[in-house]
Design an enzyme around this catalytic site. Structure first.
Site, PDB file in Angstrom:
ATOM      1  N   THR A 111       0.831  -1.208   0.000  1.00  0.00           N
ATOM      2  CA  THR A 111       0.000   0.000   0.000  1.00  0.00           C
ATOM      3  C   THR A 111       0.862   1.253   0.000  1.00  0.00           C
ATOM      4  OG1 THR A 111      -1.766  -1.165   1.183  1.00  0.00           O
ATOM      5  CG2 THR A 111      -1.800   1.243   1.252  1.00  0.00           C
ATOM      6  N   ASN A 156       0.098  -6.848   9.923  1.00  0.00           N
ATOM      7  CA  ASN A 156       0.191  -5.504   9.356  1.00  0.00           C
ATOM      8  C   ASN A 156      -0.843  -4.616  10.032  1.00  0.00           C
ATOM      9  OD1 ASN A 156       0.525  -3.262   7.775  1.00  0.00           O
ATOM     10  ND2 ASN A 156      -0.095  -4.209   5.851  1.00  0.00           N
ATOM     11  N   SER A 159      -3.399  -3.181   6.897  1.00  0.00           N
ATOM     12  CA  SER A 159      -3.489  -4.189   5.839  1.00  0.00           C
ATOM     13  C   SER A 159      -4.695  -3.916   4.938  1.00  0.00           C
ATOM     14  CB  SER A 159      -3.610  -5.582   6.458  1.00  0.00           C
ATOM     15  OG  SER A 159      -3.774  -6.560   5.451  1.00  0.00           O
ATOM     16  N   SER A 160      -4.460  -3.930   3.617  1.00  0.00           N
ATOM     17  CA  SER A 160      -5.560  -3.777   2.668  1.00  0.00           C
ATOM     18  C   SER A 160      -6.373  -5.061   2.650  1.00  0.00           C
ATOM     19  CB  SER A 160      -5.017  -3.491   1.267  1.00  0.00           C
ATOM     20  OG  SER A 160      -4.335  -2.276   1.240  1.00  0.00           O
TER      21      SER A 160
END
Length: 1045
Positions: A111, A156, A159-160
């Site tokens: 990202t 993360n 996180s996406s």
């Protein structure tokens, strides 16, 4: 030079294609060494490897942007800006659509990499108000999508949880016009559950932390995260993340993109509905038939949800606790058990949020999309979930890893294609490269007839009892012999004992490694069913946004057709994405996570090695150096190495290719190590390149020594010549200076002698004509001449004829000082005389009265300074105009001096009554203002004296002589608004008639004579009195106190 040294540093090469020897250990060591030096970017040809440092580095400044702008890809140190600049210039200058593929596992920094690419492109585009607006909208889409689509996971903090592909569209000049965003497979199951240590989507925590009290009350939310079931009733704290600030940033971003306040409010209301659905609790009950049913345990939450969306609470309760089933031609209402009710509630929450996210992406696209009809170029940026291997992998991980398999496939195919095309362009024979072709794995998953996704769809559509066991059995039958598929049953058939593979699971040998998938929940998540009652309830809501998310809820548009499964939709999306990517020139960024704990600058070799393997970096390097590891244009190559041959150094006159061939012929490398393309030189092994670089460094040292030697000699010669020239110049200037001084001394001596001789001659000649009175006459002549000059100059510079102007030129000589003062006095008096001659009789009389007032009151009474600006009018009553005062006018006749209104103080009580006062040349008359009849007529000769105070009041005492006929009752106490003028005119009138001055006493204590005896008057300054109206108070029979301001 620095960049090239970085690429060719044997200890930590910047381009892994030049690695020698090429092994997993050497590749890992190179990445670790560069990471230790804070060089987080490394090349594999034109592929960028990015290792997440988990901290900020000073390598993204505006100076770095300028350094990489319009640069040669290999002429600078490896950086993400280099690949972004190369892609942008290819799009702008060569009219080739580009795509940047960013891959890696969760937490590897994908990202952030996509943000850096977008910010760089925005920074190097041309400026302009409209262009800046488009760039700002494109950049601000990131915080909005991150808020609604990102979450904290164990790997993360940001996180996406969805895949994003953004097509940024440019015009022919390379200026951004807009863009289109595509999203893939939002992890909506996170809405209803997430493991301990993780968080739900950021927007929930941002809303609760950053929303104002008024907003939270409007959304019927509490600020405490522990109140909400979908947030696991845990605290929201996350180190390094300010949810409140991020919420305000998200609101600002939506405003910049173009969201209206009403749209933002509607968006937050639907978000609040999702959050509050998790708090709707169900309770169990039994009907008369004995069937289990459920009902709402606490209706408060349901009531608040319905108030937000404008829906009848009973309608939503029926939709949550029961279900309408069509049996043949009639509709049957069946009750739901508590587990079924919770399933429906969670399905509703997931569907609302998923559809809201799709609406959000479409709304952003509506703001940033390009108007149709414009010619455009496209740069795509793909930021999609990385390969995931967890302890428990479900349907989401299966779909994500399938997408990564497709991306790996396109990566290998496009890299091989690019290599082959370059070899063909340059006329070099292509060498076949062995690599792992993962199309067999892709086919295992996506085959439309017998792939895993096809089997899953078939199970979902099959009538009868459908569960994961029948699905797994079918997979075991179909793929019993497939070398990339295994399960407990297939292992038993092969007589393989593996305790790590549970019964309810199957395992796929992905390119990145083996992943075990638990089939529990596959069918449910693939079906993604939402009861029709819930859809219709949402469509019945009066909330416009929520209603638009459920068009299938319209009773007029009821469709019995089953919606496509989640797997089918994702497969179609991936196919569209692959088609899109194949149509563009690819650029790759492979992201690597260095450790599992997100610790800054910590490198875990075992973890990185696993990622090197499943990212296929070794295969990538082998493909890149298939046949030839290094290639470069002839021009830069000759410029860098021309010093190694005497025939090309220092300057080569022929073509670049001829120069490179001559250079390499003199170095006598084996012919098999070299190949000459049309525009590039190809070198087979890195060892040859490093040997070339070593010889260059040795030659550079020799040339540097030669340059230093030559420079030192030139510097010494130049210094000597400069010193010699300086010495000659100094000597010449010194001799000239000495001669000039000697000449000046001789000239001065000659002039002195000449002066003495001339003086002696003149004195001797003058003695014949000398007389005794010559000096006096001479002095007198000079005096008269100076006086004449002074007077003439004074006549030309006389001051202006303004009475107030007291300026005068100073005397030019001291002996004229007294005369100058006399002249000044004479001129001023003459100027005043001229002014007086110009005055009218009325003006003269007024000024005389003012002068008389000054003599009487200046520096004695405070009221005087206030009267300076007031002209003396004399007649304040208008006797001639007012017919009421005809009798009084007859009394005054032509002898009137002043007429005014005064207030007479009562001798007994101290109160005041108004009176008209007329001063003539002979009398002072006090008259009644109502009857306009004289009440008291005093002869001016009867006035003995007048007493006034020293303050700013109008109080006066008129003392009469004892023989006065008009003052039988004694002295008069009066208050006048024009005191200064009254006494001044009384004084002037007495002077004109009797030639005697008016006796005036300015004092705070005086005695008056009344009919009943003398009264002592005491004047006291007090704030109780008005500004100029005194207050008289009788204190006994012989005392009176006057309060003045």
């Amino acid at each position: 030079m620095e960049a090239t040294n970085s690429l060719l540093d044997a200890a930590a090469v910047g381009d892994l294609v030049l690695l020698d020897p090429l092994t997993e250990e050497s590749l890992l060591h190179t990445l670790q060494e560069r990471f230790r030096r804070s060089d987080i970017y490394t090349y594999i040809g034109n592929v960028v490897i990015s290792v997440n440092p988990y901290r900020s580095l000073p390598i993204y400044t505006s100076e770095k942007v300028q350094e990489y702008h319009n640069c040669n890809f290999f002429a600078v140190k490896p950086h993400i800006y280099a690949i972004a600049d190369d892609a942008y210039r290819s799009l702008r200058d060569r009219d080739r659509d580009q795509c940047i593929l960013i891959t890696g596992e969760s937490g590897a920094g994908k990202t952030e990499a996509s943000k850096l690419v977008m910010s760089y492109v925005a920074a190097v585009c041309s400026k302009g108000e409209e262009v800046d607006k488009v760039k700002e909208q494109l950049l601000q889409s990131n915080p909005v999508l991150e808020a609604f689509g990102n979450a904290k996971t164990v790997r993360n903090d940001n996180s996406s949880r969805f895949g994003k592909y953004m097509d940024v569209e440019f015009d022919f000049k390379g200026e951004p016009l807009g863009g289109v965003i595509s999203n893939y497979l939002l992890e909506k199951s996170r809405i209803v559950r997430h493991v301990k240590g993780e968080r739900n989507f950021h927007i929930f925590y941002q809303l609760l932390a950053g929303g104002s009290v008024q907003l939270l009350q409007q959304l019927k939310l509490r600020q405490d995260c522990r109140h909400y079931g979908y947030l696991n009733r845990e605290s929201s704290g996350l180190p390094g993340m300010d949810d409140a600030a991020n919420f305000h940033a998200t609101q600002d971003a939506m405003r910049i993109i173009g969201f209206s306040p009403a749209e933002v409010t509607a968006l937050l209301e639907v978000t609040a509905v999702v959050l509050k659905l998790g708090n709707v609790q169900l309770s169990s009950s039994y009907q008369a038939s004995g069937m289990e049913a459920c009902s709402i345990a606490e209706p408060q939450e349901l009531q608040e949800i319905c108030e937000l969306i404008g829906l009848d609470p009973g309608r939503l309760e029926r939709a949550l606790c029961s279900r309408t089933v069509k049996a043949r031609d009639e509709m049957v209402l069946t009750t739901l058990s508590v587990p079924q009710g919770y399933y429906g509630r969670d399905a509703l929450a997931k569907n609302i949020y998923s559809r809201l996210f799709d609406w959000l992406v479409n709304r952003i696209n509506a703001s940033i999309q390009v108007k149709p009809g414009k010619q455009r170029k496209v740069m795509g940026v793909l930021d999609i979930y990385g390969f995931e291997i967890f302890q428990d992998n479900g349907f989401e991980q299966f779909i994500i890893n399938y997408c990564n398999e497709k991306l790996q496939q396109i990566f290998i195919m496009m890299t091989l294609k690019e290599e082959q095309e370059e070899y063909v362009r340059e006329g070099i024979q292509w060498t076949l490269v062995e690599f792992f072709d993962n199309s067999i794995i892709c086919n295992l998953i996506e085959n439309s007839k017998c792939g895993i996704l096809a089997m899953l769809d078939e199970e979902c559509l099959r009538p009868g009892v459908v569960n994961e066991d029948t699905f797994l059995t079918k997979l075991n039958q179909l793929f019993a012999t497939h070398k990339h598929y295994e399960s407990k049953e297939t292992q038993n058939a092969r007589r393989v004992m593996d305790v790590s593979l549970p019964p309810q699971c199957f395992r796929i040998h992905h390119y990145a490694g083996k992943v075990t998938y638990n089939v529990t929940g596959f069918i449910e998540k693939n079906n993604d069913l939402l009861f029709r009652d819930l859809s219709q309830a949402m469509w019945a809501a009066r909330h416009a946004l929520l209603r638009s998310l459920f068009p299938e809820g319209d009773p007029q548009k009821v469709s019995l057709k089953l919606p496509p499964t989640a797997g089918f939709q994702f497969k179609a999306s991936v196919a569209t994405l692959m088609k899109n990517l194949y149509s563009k020139n690819p650029n790759y960024i492979r992201c690597i996570k260095p450790n599992e704990t997100k610790t800054a600058m910590l490198f875990t070799p075992e973890l990185v090695l696993a990622q090197i393997r499943y990212l296929g970096l070794m295969e990538n390097v082998r493909v890149r150096r298939a046949g030839y590891a290094f290639r470069q244009l002839y021009g830069p190559f000759l410029e860098r190495y021309k010093m190694l041959s005497p025939r090309t150094w220092p300057r080569w006159a022929g073509s670049d290719r001829d120069g490179a061939e001559v250079l390499l012929a003199d170095l006598a490398f084996p012919p098999g190590e070299l190949a000459f393309g049309h525009t590039k030189i190809f070198i087979r092994s890195p060892r040859t390149l490093f040997d070339l670089e070593r010889q260059r460094q040795e030659r550079v040292v020799q040339l540097a020594t030669l340059i230093q030697k030559t420079f030192r000699g030139w510097r010494c010669r130049t210094h000597y010549q400069l010193m010699r020239k300086s010495q000659i110049i100094i000597s010449a200037w010194f001799r000239g200076h000495a001669q000039k001084n000697k000449y000046k001394q001789l000239k001065q001596s000659a002039l002195i002698i000449q002066a003495h001789v001339r003086g002696w001659k003149v004195r001797r000649a003058y003695r014949r004509y000398f007389r005794a009175g010559a000096s006096a006459r001479l002095a007198n002549f000079i005096y008269r001449r100076l006086v004449q000059k002074f007077l003439v100059s004074l006549g030309r510079n006389l001051p202006p004829l303004v009475v107030m102007d007291r300026t005068w030129p100073p005397a030019p000589y001291k002996f004229l000082a007294n005369a100058n003062q006399e002249l000044r006095s004479i001129f001023y008096h003459w100027k005043c005389k001229k002014y007086r001659e110009q005055l009218t009789p009325q003006r003269r009389a007024l000024l005389q009265a003012k002068l008389c007032a000054s003599e009487l009151f200046k520096d004695k009474k405070t009221l005087y300074s206030e009267s300076l600006q007031q002209p003396f009018q004399g007649e304040y009553l208008g006797l001639t105009q007012n017919p009421k005062y005809q009798k009084l006018h007859a009394v005054a006749k032509d002898k009137l001096v002043m007429a005014d209104t005064v207030r007479k103080v009562n001798r007994a009580s101290g109160k005041t009554v108004p009176r008209l006062l007329l001063l003539t040349t002979e009398h002072l008359v006090l008259a009644d203002p109502k009857a306009a009849q004289p009440k008291t007529v005093l002869s001016l000769g009867d006035i003995r004296s007048v007493s006034v105070t020293r303050f700013s009041d109008g109080f006066l005492a008129l003392h009469l002589k004892e023989t006065s006929t008009g003052g039988a009752k004694g002295d008069f106490l009066l208050v006048s608004d024009h005191l200064i003028e009254l006494i001044t005119r009384l004084h002037q009138t007495l002077m004109d008639t009797t030639a005697q001055a008016l006796p005036l006493h300015i004092t705070d204590q005086f005695s008056t004579r009344f009919q009943k005896g003398d009264v002592a008057i005491t004047v006291v300054e007090s704030a109780k009195a008005g500004s100029n109206v005194p207050i008289c108070k009788k204190r006994g029979s012989h005392k009176m106190e006057v309060l003045v301001h």
